[in-house]
Design an enzyme around this catalytic site. Structure first.
Site, PDB file in Angstrom:
ATOM      1  N   GLU A  28       0.954  -1.198   0.039  1.00 42.33           N
ATOM      2  CA  GLU A  28       0.008  -0.113   0.005  1.00 42.33           C
ATOM      3  C   GLU A  28       0.943   1.302   0.027  1.00 42.33           C
ATOM      4  OE1 GLU A  28      -0.598  -2.550   1.626  1.00 42.33           O
ATOM      5  OE2 GLU A  28      -2.486  -3.324   1.003  1.00 42.33           O
ATOM      6  N   HIS A  84     -12.123  -5.491   7.771  1.00 43.25           N
ATOM      7  CA  HIS A  84     -13.123  -5.546   6.439  1.00 43.25           C
ATOM      8  C   HIS A  84     -14.057  -4.794   6.518  1.00 43.25           C
ATOM      9  CE1 HIS A  84     -10.026  -8.652   5.413  1.00 43.25           C
ATOM     10  NE2 HIS A  84     -10.383  -8.701   4.296  1.00 43.25           N
TER      11      HIS A  84
END
Ligand SMILES: Cc1ncc(C[n+]2csc(CCOP(=O)(O)OP(=O)(O)O)c2C)c(N)n1
Lengths: 405, 324
Positions: free
Chosen positions: B60, B129
């Site tokens: 990321e 999530h």
């Protein structure tokens, strides 16, 4: 039972670690060639080859001219930037700069690599790359604007193809890779563009940051035209390079699948040659290269640092004779390439540069707060506008007060 | 006019951006052949090629950091972060680099990077999530943060994010990806940083954004049965916040409920409550009440229905506001 293997005292832990590091260190250090042309005694060797990924590479075609004019100009850059460093340290001591980050000892690594760049290449520095800045045409005073506290930038990066200093270690290495990916795309769209590369500068300490790993992965995956230029000056503030790595840093490149070269970072001639080779490699589509410039930070990490707390004096004595300026001066003198007049003129030039620098620092204008509000966003932003209006009214209140007095 | 889901609307918006400007490119994990784990980039690699729709290494910080470098070279990268909880390895690049590039260069450099983050819970997933970390980014000057709640906005706001000169984070309400609605691809786009009044009312105002907008609308409908006329505002932009629209509404209704999924402590709701107290104190009939998540890591899926603000929690807040 508490095991007898547990060391009795803290210092034993340190000793155990130190012994392990040095045993591993010596073994691994010997496993990588270090390229050098100009020896510490000023003699210049002929050949310049190293084994990289099992292949012998000859760097000598990449040697820039070794005539008097070129060598004298390299010396001049190194001399001026060292003088700049001394003057900046003095300015900090006198309270004119918030902090100074000296480069003494690293002149050859920076001038050599910076001079290898072409105008269309783009360099991403950390915060100590004053020598590289000089080779990119950044005015010495512009560098000090950051340390004077009047800006976090100081120059137009696009004009010089030299990015702003980055204080978060290793962050810029990813920007260099992204920029290189951009170069790649530009060239695909328009093959008539001059070939270009980007260079990411970072230190041995920064090499432990995750961003360095991620940038090397991205660079390799996309075959980006980027050169990673690590100045291994042996220290990250007070922590020695052995704590950052068990293998010579240059060898890390192997794990990413591109060449890694170690060059004597105190030899400006070799640094220039190796960087020219690496840039050529990157520009011509062959992908990234890691250069480890093996050097030494002769001064403190910053003016806030105290190296006497961690550094062995023997260390300094060992590195002193390898001074990048001393060896080039020896070469220039013994080969009759420069005379006293050259050195005297240079000393005078450096002195007037220092005076001009001092004047420039003392006359730096402080930006107004309005300009700070103006540079947060490119497009209008209601919160910034609202707070600016508040600030202006608040300030105006003081003006009125003054009038009534 | 076509009917499409939010996911499809973003896909169409990205397609339009890629078509209009050859400097636009998408990058992220699994966004190519797979089309992203939510298929938001479905088919785009096929149509624009691997140079425009880039399957990146799994990193990321690498995605965002290289996007900054590409932006410095004149490109317009749109990064996809696979899930909310995985933006943190890239947090440093977003907050210390992307957000500050313009200020650090005294306005000389722009960082038109877009970061798309599917966010929020309600999909019964495993940890990391289902989070709503928008306040962590909203606190950082230099970023813009938007969150569409319907396909029409999704289609336009993603394109407006791409054409904005500032860095924009688009928080996409993942549990609404399949929400369908009409999309007018020829309608004028409007200001992406303004709030929209979705339902008019006279007695109270509910401000919500992203995944909670349908919940707020349903709560307002339920409140009407009790004889309460409730106005609903879709905030749409989390940074900046369109306080003018909220203030105007509260000045008329006198009561404000702010609803979001993120924990209330230190959240966007607190910011709105404070600003509205400053701007419309004398119009308020009751304190501004926040409805949101609790001060805990997002809980396991089997209990998330108790964590997520629902119609009843908003109605309870309305009751409290009317009790003053
Ligand atoms: C991400 C980050 N962590 C910590 C620091 C504080 N810091 C500044 S310089 C430094 C050491 C850097 O060493 P190295 O990378 O070898 O570069 P050098 O200063 O020796 O040139 C540290 C720890 C920082 N600037 N950034």
């Amino acid at each position: 039972m508490s095991g007898s293997r547990v060391p009795a005292a803290e210092f034993e832990v340190e000793e155990v670690l130190r012994a392990a590091h040095s045993a591993i260190g010596e073994q691994r250090e010997a496993s990588v060639d270090m390229l050098q042309v100009l020896a510490p005694d000023g003699t210049m060797a002929g050949g310049l080859t190293a084994e990289i990924d099992g292949e012998m590479i000859d760097f000598s075609p990449y040697l820039a001219a070794t005539d008097a004019a070129h060598l004298c100009s390299l010396y001049r850059d190194m001399f001026l930037i060292r003088r700049f460093d001394q003057e900046s340290t003095a300015l900090q001591r006198q309270g004119q700069l918030a902090l100074w980050v000296p480069l003494t000892g690293q002149e050859a690594a920076q001038i050599g690599s910076g001079r290898a760049l072409q105008p269309q290449d783009y360099a991403f520095p950390t915060y100590r790359e004053h020598g590289v800045a000089l080779t990119r045409g950044v005015e010495p005073a512009e560098i000090l604007r950051l340390f004077r506290g009047v800006t976090n930038g100081g120059w137009d990066p696009r004009e010089r193809n030299f990015h702003l200093y980055t204080l978060v270690l290793a962050a810029q290495s990813l920007h260099a890779v992204g920029y290189a990916m951009g170069i790649q795309r530009d060239q695909l769209a328009d093959p008539s563009l001059p070939e270009a590369a980007s260079v990411a500068y970072f230190g041995d300490g920064a090499s432990s940051e995750g961003d360095i790993h991620e940038s090397m992965v991205f660079a390799a995956s996309f075959n980006a035209p980027v050169v990673f230029f690590c100045q291994n000056n042996q220290w990250a503030i007070s922590v020695p390079a052995a704590v950052q790595t068990r293998v010579p840093l240059a060898r890390r490149a192997e794990g990413y699948g591109f060449p890694g070269v170690r060059v004597d970072g105190n030899d400006v001639v070799a640094v220039e040659a190796v960087t020219r080779w690496a840039l050529d490699h990157a520009r011509s589509g062959k992908g990234p290269v890691l250069i480890e410039a093996y050097t030494y930070r002769m001064s403190a990490h910053t003016t806030a640092d105290d190296p006497t707390k961690y550094r062995l004096s023997g260390d300094e004595q060992e590195w002193q004779p390898r001074d990048p300026l001393v060896r080039l001066e020896a070469h220039l003198r013994t080969q009759g390439l420069a005379d006293d007049a050259f050195f005297d003129e240079l000393t005078a030039e450096a002195r007037s540069m220092a005076t001009a620098l001092r004047d420039a620092v003392l006359s730096m204008t402080v930006p107004d707060m309005e300009s700070r509000f103006a540079s947060v966003y490119a497009e209008p932003h209601p919160l910034v506008q609202e707070e600016l209006r508040f600030f202006q009214q608040y300030e105006a209140g003081f003006v009125d007060e003054g009038k009534h007095d | 006019m076509a009917t499409m889901t939010i996911a499809k609307a973003i896909n169409e918006g990205l397609r339009a951006s890629l078509t209009q400007d050859p400097r636009t490119l998408l990058m992220g994990e699994d966004i190519g052949e797979l089309g992203g784990v939510y298929r938001v980039t479905d088919g785009l690699k096929r149509d624009f090629g691997a140079m425009r729709v880039v399957d990146s290494p799994l990193a990321e910080s690498g995605i965002i950091g290289t996007a900054i470098g590409l932006a410095l070279r004149g490109y317009r990268p749109v990064c996809e972060i696979q899930f909310d909880g995985f933006v943190f390895p890239g947090f440093n690049q977003i907050t210390t680099q992307l957000a500050k590039l313009r200020t650090r260069s005294d306005g000389m450099l722009s960082a038109p990077v877009v970061i798309r983050i599917p966010y929020g819970g309600g999909i019964g997933s495993v940890e990391h999530h289902s989070e709503s970390p928008e306040a962590l980014f909203a606190h950082t000057a230099g970023l813009r943060i938007i969150t569409p709640s319907n396909p029409q906005d999704a289609y336009w706001m993603i394109q407006q994010a791409v054409s904005c000169e500032d860095p924009v984070i688009v928080f996409e309400p993942k549990r609404r990806y399949w929400l369908k609605g009409e999309v007018d691809t020829s309608a004028p786009a409007g200001d992406p940083f303004s709030a929209h009044v979705l339902r008019a009312g006279t007695d109270a105002t509910i401000v919500a954004y992203g995944p909670l907008v349908p919940v707020a609308l349903a709560a307002a409908a339920a409140a009407e049965e009790d004889g309460r006329s409730v106005e609903v505002i879709d905030l749409r932009s989390i940074s900046p916040i369109d306080f003018d629209t909220v203030t105007e509404s509260v000045t008329r209704t006198g009561r404000l409920i702010v609803a979001h999924e993120a924990p209330t402590f230190g959240g966007i709701g607190g910011e709105i409550a404070a600003r509205i107290s400053e701007r419309a104190f004398l119009s308020l009939e009751a304190p501004v009440i926040r409805v949101g998540g609790f001060h805990m890591p997002y809980p396991v899926a089997r209990v998330e229905e108790h964590y997520l603000p629902d119609i009843d929690r908003i109605l309870e807040a309305l009751d409290r506001a009317f009790a003053y």
